[in-house]
Design a protein around this motif. Structure first.
Motif, PDB file in Angstrom:
ATOM      1  N   LEU A  95      -2.076   0.751  10.144  1.00 24.75           N
ATOM      2  CA  LEU A  95      -3.218   1.307  10.860  1.00 24.75           C
ATOM      3  C   LEU A  95      -4.508   1.128  10.073  1.00 24.75           C
ATOM      4  N   PHE A  96      -4.459   1.437   8.783  1.00 25.63           N
ATOM      5  CA  PHE A  96      -5.668   1.351   7.966  1.00 25.63           C
ATOM      6  C   PHE A  96      -6.193  -0.080   7.874  1.00 25.63           C
ATOM      7  N   GLN A  97      -5.279  -1.040   7.752  1.00 22.71           N
ATOM      8  CA  GLN A  97      -5.714  -2.429   7.693  1.00 22.71           C
ATOM      9  C   GLN A  97      -6.495  -2.816   8.949  1.00 22.71           C
ATOM     10  N   HIS A  98      -5.990  -2.410  10.106  1.00 21.54           N
ATOM     11  CA  HIS A  98      -6.658  -2.749  11.363  1.00 21.54           C
ATOM     12  C   HIS A  98      -7.975  -1.989  11.517  1.00 21.54           C
ATOM     13  N   ALA A  99      -8.072  -0.828  10.877  1.00 18.15           N
ATOM     14  CA  ALA A  99      -9.298  -0.037  10.964  1.00 18.15           C
ATOM     15  C   ALA A  99     -10.325  -0.451   9.911  1.00 18.15           C
ATOM     16  N   GLY A 100      -9.961  -1.397   9.041  1.00 19.92           N
ATOM     17  CA  GLY A 100     -10.890  -1.861   8.018  1.00 19.92           C
ATOM     18  C   GLY A 100     -10.985  -0.944   6.814  1.00 19.92           C
ATOM     19  N   ILE A 101      -9.970  -0.094   6.619  1.00 19.82           N
ATOM     20  CA  ILE A 101      -9.935   0.805   5.470  1.00 19.82           C
ATOM     21  C   ILE A 101      -9.190   0.104   4.329  1.00 19.82           C
ATOM     22  N   ARG A 102      -9.824  -0.025   3.178  1.00 20.44           N
ATOM     23  CA  ARG A 102      -9.204  -0.728   2.055  1.00 20.44           C
ATOM     24  C   ARG A 102      -7.978   0.034   1.543  1.00 20.44           C
ATOM     25  N   VAL A 103      -6.875  -0.702   1.369  1.00 18.39           N
ATOM     26  CA  VAL A 103      -5.608  -0.132   0.893  1.00 18.39           C
ATOM     27  C   VAL A 103      -5.035  -1.053  -0.178  1.00 18.39           C
ATOM     28  N   PRO A 104      -4.031  -0.611  -0.922  1.00 14.63           N
ATOM     29  CA  PRO A 104      -3.402  -1.496  -1.914  1.00 14.63           C
ATOM     30  C   PRO A 104      -2.787  -2.721  -1.245  1.00 14.63           C
ATOM     31  N   GLN A 105      -2.708  -3.811  -1.994  1.00 15.66           N
ATOM     32  CA  GLN A 105      -2.103  -5.036  -1.487  1.00 15.66           C
ATOM     33  C   GLN A 105      -0.586  -4.964  -1.681  1.00 15.66           C
ATOM     34  N   THR A 106       0.152  -4.962  -0.579  1.00 15.82           N
ATOM     35  CA  THR A 106       1.610  -4.909  -0.633  1.00 15.82           C
ATOM     36  C   THR A 106       2.163  -6.328  -0.617  1.00 15.82           C
ATOM     37  N   THR A 305     -14.402   8.023   2.299  1.00 15.02           N
ATOM     38  CA  THR A 305     -13.410   8.992   2.757  1.00 15.02           C
ATOM     39  C   THR A 305     -13.749   9.510   4.147  1.00 15.02           C
ATOM     40  N   PHE A 306     -15.015   9.806   4.392  1.00 10.73           N
ATOM     41  CA  PHE A 306     -15.422  10.318   5.701  1.00 10.73           C
ATOM     42  C   PHE A 306     -15.203   9.275   6.797  1.00 10.73           C
ATOM     43  N   ASP A 307     -15.516   8.028   6.498  1.00  7.35           N
ATOM     44  CA  ASP A 307     -15.300   6.963   7.478  1.00  7.35           C
ATOM     45  C   ASP A 307     -13.809   6.847   7.809  1.00  7.35           C
ATOM     46  N   ALA A 308     -12.970   6.965   6.777  1.00  7.94           N
ATOM     47  CA  ALA A 308     -11.522   6.898   6.994  1.00  7.94           C
ATOM     48  C   ALA A 308     -11.052   8.095   7.819  1.00  7.94           C
ATOM     49  N   ALA A 309     -11.590   9.278   7.527  1.00  8.71           N
ATOM     50  CA  ALA A 309     -11.174  10.491   8.232  1.00  8.71           C
ATOM     51  C   ALA A 309     -11.449  10.399   9.729  1.00  8.71           C
ATOM     52  N   LEU A 310     -12.529   9.738  10.099  1.00 10.28           N
ATOM     53  CA  LEU A 310     -12.905   9.634  11.510  1.00 10.28           C
ATOM     54  C   LEU A 310     -11.949   8.761  12.317  1.00 10.28           C
ATOM     55  N   THR A 311     -11.113   7.979  11.657  1.00  9.07           N
ATOM     56  CA  THR A 311     -10.152   7.142  12.378  1.00  9.07           C
ATOM     57  C   THR A 311      -8.937   7.927  12.837  1.00  9.07           C
ATOM     58  N   ALA A 331      -7.970   3.577  -0.298  1.00  8.10           N
ATOM     59  CA  ALA A 331      -7.124   4.646   0.238  1.00  8.10           C
ATOM     60  C   ALA A 331      -5.666   4.415  -0.124  1.00  8.10           C
ATOM     61  N   LEU A 332      -5.095   5.338  -0.898  1.00  9.98           N
ATOM     62  CA  LEU A 332      -3.678   5.261  -1.233  1.00  9.98           C
ATOM     63  C   LEU A 332      -2.826   5.846  -0.119  1.00  9.98           C
ATOM     64  N   GLU A 333      -3.265   6.973   0.422  1.00 18.79           N
ATOM     65  CA  GLU A 333      -2.527   7.607   1.509  1.00 18.79           C
ATOM     66  C   GLU A 333      -3.306   8.813   2.006  1.00 18.79           C
ATOM     67  N   VAL A 334      -2.886   9.331   3.166  1.00 14.86           N
ATOM     68  CA  VAL A 334      -3.401  10.594   3.653  1.00 14.86           C
ATOM     69  C   VAL A 334      -2.222  11.551   3.751  1.00 14.86           C
ATOM     70  N   ASN A 335      -2.389  12.725   3.155  1.00 15.75           N
ATOM     71  CA  ASN A 335      -1.357  13.761   3.176  1.00 15.75           C
ATOM     72  C   ASN A 335      -1.737  14.799   4.216  1.00 15.75           C
ATOM     73  N   LEU A 336      -0.747  15.285   4.945  1.00 15.05           N
ATOM     74  CA  LEU A 336      -1.035  16.185   6.060  1.00 15.05           C
ATOM     75  C   LEU A 336      -0.461  17.567   5.878  1.00 15.05           C
ATOM     76  N   PHE A 337       0.081  17.844   4.719  1.00 15.85           N
ATOM     77  CA  PHE A 337       0.764  19.116   4.532  1.00 15.85           C
ATOM     78  C   PHE A 337       0.199  19.823   3.308  1.00 15.85           C
ATOM     79  N   GLY A 338       0.183  21.154   3.376  1.00 17.91           N
ATOM     80  CA  GLY A 338      -0.517  21.945   2.375  1.00 17.91           C
ATOM     81  C   GLY A 338       0.011  21.811   0.967  1.00 17.91           C
ATOM     82  N   THR A 339       1.322  21.789   0.800  1.00 17.23           N
ATOM     83  CA  THR A 339       1.899  21.801  -0.527  1.00 17.23           C
ATOM     84  C   THR A 339       1.453  20.593  -1.335  1.00 17.23           C
ATOM     85  N   GLY A 340       0.965  20.833  -2.540  1.00 12.25           N
ATOM     86  CA  GLY A 340       0.521  19.745  -3.410  1.00 12.25           C
ATOM     87  C   GLY A 340      -0.971  19.760  -3.611  1.00 12.25           C
TER      88      GLY A 340
END
Length: 370
Positions: A95-106, A305-311, A331-340
């Motif tokens: 998803l991030f690649q298609h949205a133009g959000i820079r991520v690590p190269q796998t 970060t804000f640009d990524a959040a809007l996606t 962007a390494l990842e987005v976490n959606l849960f409180g713990t951590g």
């Protein structure tokens, strides 16, 4: 942990607080009971973990802290049908690649018997394919991790392949036999194991915090009425031979830094948690005084970060891990849960999550914490 063991641990902590801070166990118990009735439902473990016995905190301040029982209510800010994005890095990166959000190269994804496509990567769908890839010196160095995992479990930074001994040389100085490497993957969900090109740390930070890339945890509130808003953030600072910056309660030796939201400057650095927390003034490896340290291009990092959040419109409570690479934020990842994230920000800033901003946000989405 069995109830009797927990009670024994709480009693030991109460005695330590009494010895060091002069607060009797009875007074501590009275305060804990009162805080269990607060909106954040603070229990004994939360009380000691967040050091709420501190006399510098008022009772109103303490009532803003969120205990583990309330964290699921914060999670309710995120649409459950979107939770998969926080559980599967392959899906997230696609998803991030298609949205133009820079991520690590796998470079490659291993999943025996199956193929998980991701642009720019090759599929390793058998042990034989995995072993052949690991034995190719051209594939080094690499950073590897499960598609679904947390707290740095199953993550490795490999420097080279030792053909004579048929083993992988890890950055931390240990070796793993090629045929044994798969046992370390921690791919419990069977969503694939990723091999990535290591991220190069921002060169402006190497002299201050070392060559291992560091990242920021950016906690963002975002909805159709307001946002994105940076609610909290902290900087994960690697130390020693650690190949990643995961904090994990300070057990790794890594540090966590509170950040001034306006300037990106470091305001406080800690190691450990609860009664074992210590404040750190200088980096243990470089000797740099943390009071002189700031996130490079802080405003650019925030905007990224804000640009990524809007996606992600159905995810209102987002916790982004943003790497500070030599090519800018990533962007390494987005976490959606409180713990951590929730626990460490509260500990670092000595401020509970249930401030006026969070309360107004929860009220707008009809989520009660009373």
């Amino acid at each position: 942990m069995p109830l009797l063991n927990r009670l024994a641990e709480y009693l030991q902590q109460a005695r330590r607080v009494n010895t060091k801070h002069g607060l009797s166990p009875i007074r501590q118990l009275f305060e804990i009971v009162r805080l269990t009735r607060s909106p954040g439902q603070i229990g004994p473990g939360d009380y000691y973990s967040y050091r709420l016995f501190d006399p510098m905190l008022s009772h109103i301040d303490k009532e803003q802290f969120v205990g583990w029982k309330v964290e699921p209510r914060l999670d309710a800010l995120n649409d459950r049908s979107w939770h998969c994005l926080g559980l599967d890095k392959v899906l997230m990166y696609t998803l991030f690649q298609h949205a133009g959000i820079r991520v690590p190269q796998t470079q490659a994804i291993y999943l025996s018997g199956r193929t998980r496509p991701l642009a720019g990567s090759i599929a390793l769908n058998s042990p034989a394919a995995l072993h052949a890839w690991l034995r190719n010196p051209d594939n080094y160095p690499f950073f590897s991790k499960p598609s679904a995992s947390g707290f740095g479990r199953g993550a490795f930074l490999a420097d080279a392949y030792d053909a004579m001994n048929d083993c992988i040389l890890l950055r931390e100085g240990t070796r793993i036999q090629v045929i044994e490497f798969e046992k370390q993957f921690h791919d419990i969900e069977r969503l694939g194991y990723l091999f990535q090109t290591p991220i190069q740390a921002d060169s402006r930070l190497v002299d201050s915090i070392g060559k291992t890339v560091s990242s920021l945890r950016m906690i963002v509130l975002c909805d159709e009425h307001e946002g994105p808003v940076l609610h909290r953030c902290f900087w994960k600072l690697p130390t020693g031979n650690n190949s990643h910056d995961n904090y994990n309660g300070g057990k790794t030796g890594n540090l966590a830094a509170a950040i001034d939201h306006d300037t990106g400057r470091v305001t406080r650095v800690i190691n450990g948690t609860g009664l074992d927390l210590v404040e750190i003034e200088r980096h243990p490896d470089t000797g740099v005084n943390f009071a002189t340290l700031a996130v490079p291009n802080w405003q650019k990092v925030c905007q990224f970060t804000f640009d990524a959040a809007l996606t992600l419109p159905k995810l209102r409570f987002q916790q982004w891990d943003i790497a500070l690479s030599n090519d800018g934020p990533l962007a390494l990842e987005v976490n959606l849960f409180g713990t951590g994230g929730c626990d460490l920000t509260q500990l670092l800033y000595r401020k509970g999550l249930l401030d006026d901003t969070m309360r107004a946000f929860l009220a707008r989405h009809s989520i009660s914490i009373n």
